[in-house]
Design a protein around this motif. Sequence first.
Motif, PDB file in Angstrom:
ATOM      1  N   SER A  64       2.947  -9.535  -8.669  1.00 25.79           N
ATOM      2  CA  SER A  64       3.442  -8.898  -9.704  1.00 25.79           C
ATOM      3  C   SER A  64       3.435  -7.335  -9.808  1.00 25.79           C
ATOM      4  CB  SER A  64       2.417  -9.429 -10.879  1.00 25.79           C
ATOM      5  OG  SER A  64       1.249  -8.808 -10.633  1.00 25.79           O
ATOM      6  N   GLU A  65       2.765  -6.931  -8.882  1.00 23.78           N
ATOM      7  CA  GLU A  65       2.799  -5.389  -8.735  1.00 23.78           C
ATOM      8  C   GLU A  65       3.565  -4.902  -7.875  1.00 23.78           C
ATOM      9  OE1 GLU A  65      -1.225  -3.743  -7.491  1.00 23.78           O
ATOM     10  OE2 GLU A  65      -1.936  -5.557  -7.797  1.00 23.78           O
ATOM     11  N   VAL A  66       3.870  -5.755  -6.989  1.00 21.33           N
ATOM     12  CA  VAL A  66       5.240  -5.325  -6.028  1.00 21.33           C
ATOM     13  C   VAL A  66       6.509  -5.576  -6.742  1.00 21.33           C
ATOM     14  CG1 VAL A  66       6.417  -6.035  -3.932  1.00 21.33           C
ATOM     15  CG2 VAL A  66       3.832  -6.191  -4.011  1.00 21.33           C
ATOM     16  N   ALA A  67       6.674  -6.223  -7.626  1.00 20.14           N
ATOM     17  CA  ALA A  67       7.921  -6.341  -8.429  1.00 20.14           C
ATOM     18  C   ALA A  67       8.258  -5.270  -9.266  1.00 20.14           C
ATOM     19  CB  ALA A  67       7.667  -7.718  -9.358  1.00 20.14           C
ATOM     20  N   GLN A  68       7.170  -4.436  -9.557  1.00 25.33           N
ATOM     21  CA  GLN A  68       7.289  -3.159 -10.397  1.00 25.33           C
ATOM     22  C   GLN A  68       7.260  -1.730  -9.506  1.00 25.33           C
ATOM     23  OE1 GLN A  68       5.109  -3.104 -14.029  1.00 25.33           O
ATOM     24  NE2 GLN A  68       4.184  -5.048 -13.501  1.00 25.33           N
ATOM     25  N   TYR A  69       7.328  -2.030  -7.992  1.00 26.85           N
ATOM     26  CA  TYR A  69       7.231  -0.742  -7.106  1.00 26.85           C
ATOM     27  C   TYR A  69       8.562   0.077  -7.583  1.00 26.85           C
ATOM     28  CZ  TYR A  69       2.982  -2.052  -4.403  1.00 26.85           C
ATOM     29  OH  TYR A  69       1.850  -2.194  -4.114  1.00 26.85           O
ATOM     30  N   GLU A  70       8.414   1.111  -7.320  1.00 21.90           N
ATOM     31  CA  GLU A  70       9.534   2.215  -7.336  1.00 21.90           C
ATOM     32  C   GLU A  70       9.715   2.276  -5.799  1.00 21.90           C
ATOM     33  OE1 GLU A  70       8.255   5.679  -9.383  1.00 21.90           O
ATOM     34  OE2 GLU A  70       8.083   4.859 -11.040  1.00 21.90           O
ATOM     35  N   ARG A  71      10.649   3.264  -5.699  1.00 19.99           N
ATOM     36  CA  ARG A  71      11.360   3.011  -4.213  1.00 19.99           C
ATOM     37  C   ARG A  71      10.374   3.688  -3.447  1.00 19.99           C
ATOM     38  NH1 ARG A  71      16.248   7.133  -3.273  1.00 19.99           N
ATOM     39  NH2 ARG A  71      14.353   8.565  -4.180  1.00 19.99           N
ATOM     40  N   GLU A  72       9.649   4.726  -3.644  1.00 21.45           N
ATOM     41  CA  GLU A  72       8.665   5.428  -2.528  1.00 21.45           C
ATOM     42  C   GLU A  72       7.540   4.370  -2.427  1.00 21.45           C
ATOM     43  OE1 GLU A  72       9.569   6.767  -5.211  1.00 21.45           O
ATOM     44  OE2 GLU A  72      10.906   8.186  -4.837  1.00 21.45           O
ATOM     45  N   THR A  73       6.964   3.798  -3.466  1.00 22.06           N
ATOM     46  CA  THR A  73       5.900   3.074  -3.385  1.00 22.06           C
ATOM     47  C   THR A  73       6.004   1.872  -2.539  1.00 22.06           C
ATOM     48  OG1 THR A  73       5.709   3.448  -5.645  1.00 22.06           O
ATOM     49  CG2 THR A  73       4.041   1.921  -5.019  1.00 22.06           C
ATOM     50  N   VAL A  74       6.995   1.174  -2.182  1.00 25.77           N
ATOM     51  CA  VAL A  74       7.394   0.065  -1.241  1.00 25.77           C
ATOM     52  C   VAL A  74       7.000   0.480   0.216  1.00 25.77           C
ATOM     53  CG1 VAL A  74       9.099  -1.082   0.034  1.00 25.77           C
ATOM     54  CG2 VAL A  74       9.574  -0.731  -2.566  1.00 25.77           C
ATOM     55  N   ARG A  75       6.766   1.654   0.490  1.00 21.78           N
ATOM     56  CA  ARG A  75       6.280   1.999   1.704  1.00 21.78           C
ATOM     57  C   ARG A  75       4.821   1.609   1.977  1.00 21.78           C
ATOM     58  NH1 ARG A  75       9.366   6.038   4.227  1.00 21.78           N
ATOM     59  NH2 ARG A  75       7.656   6.674   5.408  1.00 21.78           N
ATOM     60  N   ARG A  76       4.092   1.349   0.771  1.00 16.17           N
ATOM     61  CA  ARG A  76       2.829   0.694   1.064  1.00 16.17           C
ATOM     62  C   ARG A  76       2.819  -0.320   1.936  1.00 16.17           C
ATOM     63  NH1 ARG A  76       0.217   0.486  -5.002  1.00 16.17           N
ATOM     64  NH2 ARG A  76      -1.755   0.331  -4.278  1.00 16.17           N
ATOM     65  N   LEU A  77       3.877  -0.927   1.862  1.00 19.20           N
ATOM     66  CA  LEU A  77       3.933  -2.434   2.489  1.00 19.20           C
ATOM     67  C   LEU A  77       4.481  -2.266   3.955  1.00 19.20           C
ATOM     68  CD1 LEU A  77       6.023  -4.441  -0.295  1.00 19.20           C
ATOM     69  CD2 LEU A  77       3.350  -4.261   0.098  1.00 19.20           C
ATOM     70  N   TYR A  78       4.445  -1.049   4.560  1.00 21.22           N
ATOM     71  CA  TYR A  78       4.919  -0.735   5.699  1.00 21.22           C
ATOM     72  C   TYR A  78       4.042  -1.017   7.032  1.00 21.22           C
ATOM     73  CZ  TYR A  78       9.356   1.638   4.446  1.00 21.22           C
ATOM     74  OH  TYR A  78      10.468   1.760   4.064  1.00 21.22           O
ATOM     75  N   PHE A 109       4.939   3.367  12.639  1.00 16.95           N
ATOM     76  CA  PHE A 109       4.484   2.013  12.075  1.00 16.95           C
ATOM     77  C   PHE A 109       4.315   0.836  13.196  1.00 16.95           C
ATOM     78  CE2 PHE A 109       7.118   4.232   8.710  1.00 16.95           C
ATOM     79  CZ  PHE A 109       6.023   4.603   7.927  1.00 16.95           C
ATOM     80  N   ASP A 110       4.534   1.099  14.326  1.00 19.99           N
ATOM     81  CA  ASP A 110       4.146   0.216  15.119  1.00 19.99           C
ATOM     82  C   ASP A 110       4.119   1.117  16.611  1.00 19.99           C
ATOM     83  OD1 ASP A 110       6.811   0.958  16.282  1.00 19.99           O
ATOM     84  OD2 ASP A 110       7.803  -0.693  15.342  1.00 19.99           O
ATOM     85  N   GLY A 111       3.763   0.120  17.937  1.00 16.02           N
ATOM     86  CA  GLY A 111       3.753   0.847  18.943  1.00 16.02           C
ATOM     87  C   GLY A 111       2.185   0.818  19.380  1.00 16.02           C
ATOM     88  N   GLY A 112       1.801   1.862  20.439  1.00 19.54           N
ATOM     89  CA  GLY A 112       0.412   1.543  21.247  1.00 19.54           C
ATOM     90  C   GLY A 112      -0.703   1.895  20.174  1.00 19.54           C
ATOM     91  N   VAL A 169      -0.551   5.531   4.769  1.00 18.43           N
ATOM     92  CA  VAL A 169       0.298   4.734   5.644  1.00 18.43           C
ATOM     93  C   VAL A 169       1.178   5.399   6.651  1.00 18.43           C
ATOM     94  CG1 VAL A 169       2.407   3.704   5.475  1.00 18.43           C
ATOM     95  CG2 VAL A 169       0.697   2.971   4.009  1.00 18.43           C
ATOM     96  N   GLU A 170       1.257   6.825   6.108  1.00 19.96           N
ATOM     97  CA  GLU A 170       1.779   7.735   6.940  1.00 19.96           C
ATOM     98  C   GLU A 170       1.193   8.599   7.810  1.00 19.96           C
ATOM     99  OE1 GLU A 170       4.737  10.080   4.887  1.00 19.96           O
ATOM    100  OE2 GLU A 170       5.702   8.367   4.179  1.00 19.96           O
ATOM    101  N   ASN A 171      -0.190   8.529   7.771  1.00 19.45           N
ATOM    102  CA  ASN A 171      -1.024   9.743   8.580  1.00 19.45           C
ATOM    103  C   ASN A 171      -2.297   8.992   9.315  1.00 19.45           C
ATOM    104  OD1 ASN A 171       0.419  12.209   7.628  1.00 19.45           O
ATOM    105  ND2 ASN A 171       0.084  11.388   5.777  1.00 19.45           N
ATOM    106  N   TRP A 172      -2.301   7.668   9.095  1.00 17.39           N
ATOM    107  CA  TRP A 172      -3.592   7.001   9.635  1.00 17.39           C
ATOM    108  C   TRP A 172      -3.934   7.720  11.088  1.00 17.39           C
ATOM    109  CZ3 TRP A 172      -4.669   3.637  13.515  1.00 17.39           C
ATOM    110  CH2 TRP A 172      -3.389   2.945  14.177  1.00 17.39           C
TER     111      TRP A 172
END
Length: 494
Positions: A424-438, A293-296, A468-471
């Motif tokens: 309002s969408e973020v407030a309803q995020y489940e645990r895994e969905t928060v990874r969209r904000l990484y 999620f960071d780096g070169g 998010v995980e494979n870009w």
Amino acid sequence: MTDINDSFDATSRWWPVRRNSQARTAKTTVHAPAREWRRRFTWKLAATDLSIIVVVCSAGALALPGRTPETMIKVVDVAIFWMILLALYRTRSPQRIGAGAMEYKRVVDATVVTAGWTAMALVLTGSLDARWMFVVVFPVGLAALLSARWLWRRWLTRQSSVSGHFLSRVVVVGRSSDIHYVTERLSQHSGAAYKVVGAVYDEDVVPGHGAPYPQRAGLQTLENVVASTGADAVIVAGSLRDGSEAVKNLGWRLEESRTQIILVSSLTNVAGPRIRMRPVEGLPLMHVDLPNFDGGHHVVKRMMDILLSTVALLVLLPVFAALAIIVKKDSPGPVFFAQQRVGRSGEPFKMYKFRSMVVDAEARLEALKDQNEGHGHLFKLKNDPRVTHVGRWMRKYSLDELPQLLNVLKGDMSLVGPRPPLASEVAQYERETVRRLYIKPGVTGLWQTRGRNDLPMDESIRLDLYYVENWSVTGDIMIMWRTVKVMIKPEGAY
């Protein structure tokens, strides 16, 4: 006297007996038309690559001032080395051509390595204008190679729809739910790479749903299905009842017919760039790299964002001016609409768009909520009365989103990323969905090229999390290219 093979038969039941023709299992003859068609196609790719490299290198050599026979020989050496690296990087491998970004990435990698080794050779030997090679020959050659691959892929798609030609005809094996998942994904996104021609269920009965291809129950029917359908590959969709032993036995049973086995990874949200195989003493170890999620790579992504958004804003300046005048004349109110969205790490920012609704759209939302056609907590209405006449047209072609290029230049967004959510969408995020904000949200993304508003909420989230995980930079370029095509032929935009 006892034959040594007889002793193996008695003591080791697993030993593959091939003593004579009577001991062998019956060979299954499979006529696989896709195999021969694929072979001819890869030869066409090779001929195209060779033609492009010869033309580009020849033109570069002829344009060199004061060329000598020695310099011409060096140019020929560069062309040969380029072709060798395209082969070594397996840019024409059946597993990579026809679908996905890996084919393009391998072409880029092979060309960059060719340029690198050429630079080292020129430093040591000289006598060739290196600037001309790196400013003209390699950039033009790479652009031509990528364009040719894209054109061939377009041709493949037409062949699959018109003539029914595919790179592989596959039989899918597994449990009902796994087969359904794999066949659905292949039908939607595999292009001309795979065509499902049969299904064999690792169950006692065939499920009740129909399909335009043969369906059989029991793995013992697999060879007959492969032979009757002309399949050249078998996709194992998920785990089988007998585990890894079943996969091993399938490999032995299918080796006579030269039918390839393709395993679907249970890591459904992990893409190829993060997976590496390392055999250790006969034990195949699969290494799965952690998401970065960071780096070169993210520095490169940010540089690309700044460069491309700056160029796009300069080129589209007349379009911005024209749209501003049209919006202003169409309905009273400001030209731009700013809405608070949530960015990377949950940081709020103002996202800019051309105004496509009436000024009091937010106040009128409550009265329309019972007509919501969106998925989940997103409000979408195809014939939303709040959308202006010009706004409906701009939304269809995604022109209302062009001001988001300013967000990209500021650093709030990226050109490619997850869809920018409301608070309002973020407030309803489940645990895994928060990874969209990484990572930063994007002007476009997988959701933009796969149906947009027509996507179910869970599919939209799945695509965002996958990105998010494979870009990758190559994947971003492909998504931007697909976005241009979607803007020309809109789908799911309202």
